[in-house]
Write an enzyme that holds these catalytic residues in place. Structure first.
Site, short mmCIF file in Angstrom:
data_model
loop_
_atom_site.label_atom_id
_atom_site.label_comp_id
_atom_site.label_asym_id
_atom_site.label_seq_id
_atom_site.Cartn_x
_atom_site.Cartn_y
_atom_site.Cartn_z
N ARG A 117 6.03 -6.84 2.00
CA ARG A 117 5.00 -7.55 1.98
C ARG A 117 4.70 -8.54 3.25
O ARG A 117 5.70 -9.09 3.55
CB ARG A 117 4.88 -8.52 0.50
CG ARG A 117 4.57 -7.71 -0.70
CD ARG A 117 3.40 -7.28 -0.62
NE ARG A 117 2.79 -6.43 -2.02
CZ ARG A 117 3.17 -5.08 -2.15
NH1 ARG A 117 3.61 -4.47 -1.04
NH2 ARG A 117 2.99 -4.92 -3.40
N GLU A 163 -3.89 -9.32 4.53
CA GLU A 163 -4.70 -7.74 4.72
C GLU A 163 -5.95 -7.86 4.25
O GLU A 163 -6.29 -8.50 3.29
CB GLU A 163 -3.74 -6.77 3.65
CG GLU A 163 -2.29 -6.66 4.25
CD GLU A 163 -1.56 -5.40 3.56
OE1 GLU A 163 -1.89 -4.93 2.78
OE2 GLU A 163 -0.09 -5.73 3.59
N HIS A 205 -0.69 -0.18 5.55
CA HIS A 205 -0.10 -0.25 4.32
C HIS A 205 -0.14 1.17 3.67
O HIS A 205 -0.65 1.39 2.49
CB HIS A 205 -0.87 -1.17 3.29
CG HIS A 205 0.01 -1.66 2.22
ND1 HIS A 205 -0.27 -2.73 1.65
CD2 HIS A 205 0.94 -1.20 1.31
CE1 HIS A 205 0.85 -2.96 0.67
NE2 HIS A 205 1.50 -1.91 0.58
C1 8YV Z 1 1.39 0.82 -3.06
C2 8YV Z 1 3.08 -0.99 -2.75
O1 8YV Z 1 0.55 1.56 -2.53
O2 8YV Z 1 3.79 -0.22 -4.60
C3 8YV Z 1 3.84 -1.07 -4.04
O3 8YV Z 1 4.33 -2.26 -4.37
O4 8YV Z 1 3.16 -1.81 -1.57
C4 8YV Z 1 2.24 0.11 -2.04
O5 8YV Z 1 3.00 1.07 -1.68
C5 8YV Z 1 0.24 -0.37 -3.58
O6 8YV Z 1 0.98 -1.37 -4.37
C6 8YV Z 1 -0.50 0.37 -4.78
O7 8YV Z 1 -1.20 -0.60 -5.53
#
Ligand code: 8YV
Length: 329
Positions: free
Chosen positions: A244, A273, A291
């Site tokens: 993140r 983001e 992302h």
């Molecule tokens: C997902 C992500 O695409 O799963 C996670 O924590 O960061 C991503 O790879 C995203 O969260 C989908 O909501």
């Protein structure tokens, strides 16, 4: 055999794989977002009013006010692994259960770390640009020299599923594996990955050549990579983040990269983001991705299956396979 829970109302905030939406529709009363346009905060607050189960994504901020607007809300089944988009404390206080989708995106995320690392160390974007701009006049002994990753020291912050998957790949490629984690792993696992534990994060940061971040974003990890800590990194250190954006002080990172005080960066996530700090575009040897670490059709479908399973278990009154719990300290 299909179960009928048509009295249970499910809201999906984004367009999920068709197969998953169909399976959900077979058993539940589902509100879809057919054109995948992100709901405004106001719309979401209205839509959630008579909903029993919410399926949000990282693009939705499910804060206390949204949760409280969901008067009938009993379950939030997040389509994603990270749950930093949800106010877990409010959900917990209102006895609303929360689930996520672990495991299924581990390998795809680790693959993106490997991809970005090689792109940076071997200057792939710089090399590509020379061809595209028509600047390449043929082979030369000192043209676009990169760095070999073999023998480099990797530092992983957060040695959970994804951290381990990264360690596995980069250990095979001959990197030295170092990690900082809340808990030291057991000796057998450390041996398997050739991993050295560093209790002191600052000391590890000063030692490594490549940093890869894999801890979750929580109030405790906000700007874990602060301006002070970023300055501990070696001048040629490469920073990779697929976790993140909020874990790194993005402005300080961009500033160091811009002034060539770091070797490069591979960023798939950003602090605000979809906004990206301008200096990151203007810095050398920086790979920026929107992302996409878990963006494979296989992983998206598996994430959907995971959501489905949690919802089915919930409807049947069974223990939830991917229950997330976090209480107020
Ligand atoms: C997902 C992500 O695409 O799963 C996670 O924590 O960061 C991503 O790879 C995203 O969260 C989908 O909501």
């Amino acid at each position: 055999m299909t179960d009928n829970f048509k009295n249970i109302k499910v809201l999906i905030t984004r367009k999920l794989p068709e197969k998953i939406e169909k399976k959900l529709e077979e058993n539940f009363s589902v509100v879809l977002n057919k054109n995948d346009k992100k709901y405004s905060y106001k719309d979401l607050k209205k839509k959630i009013e008579n909903i029993d189960i919410l399926i949000p994504c990282i693009s939705d901020t499910i804060d206390a006010s949204i949760i409280k607007a969901g008067k009938k809300l009993k379950l939030i089944s997040n389509f994603g692994n990270g749950v930093d988009n949800l106010d877990l404390i409010t959900a917990n206080e209102r006895k609303i259960k929360v689930t996520n989708t672990p495991d299924v995106l581990t390998d795809d995320t680790a693959d993106v770390v490997l991809t970005m690392l090689l792109m940076i160390c071997r200057k792939i974007l710089v090399a590509r640009e020379r061809i595209i701009k028509g600047e390449w006049n043929g082979w030369g002994p000192s043209e676009t020299l990169g760095e070999r990753i073999l023998g480099k020291k990797l530092g992983i912050i957060g040695m959970g599923r994804i951290g381990l998957a990264v360690a596995k790949r980069l250990n095979i490629l001959g990197m030295e594996i170092n990690y900082h984690n809340r808990k030291k792993l057991n000796h057998k696992i450390e041996k398997m990955y050739g991993a050295n534990y560093w209790k002191d994060l600052d000391k590890m940061l000063a030692y490594i050549d490549v940093l890869s971040i894999h801890c979750p974003y929580t109030p405790e990890t906000f700007h874990l990579l602060s301006k002070r800590r970023l300055r501990l990194l070696k001048k040629n250190c490469v920073v990779i983040n697929t976790s993140r954006g909020e874990i790194i002080d993005e402005e300080s990172l961009a500033d160091l990269l811009f002034r060539n005080k770091l070797g490069g960066a591979g960023l798939d996530v950003f602090e605000h983001e979809p906004q990206i700090t301008q200096k990151l575009f203007e810095s050398e040897n920086v790979v920026l991705l929107p992302h996409i670490s878990s963006a494979t059709s296989q992983s998206r479908e598996a994430m959907g299956e995971r959501v489905l399973k949690n919802i089915q278990f919930f409807a049947k009154g069974k223990a939830l396979p991917d229950l997330v719990v976090r209480k107020r300290d």
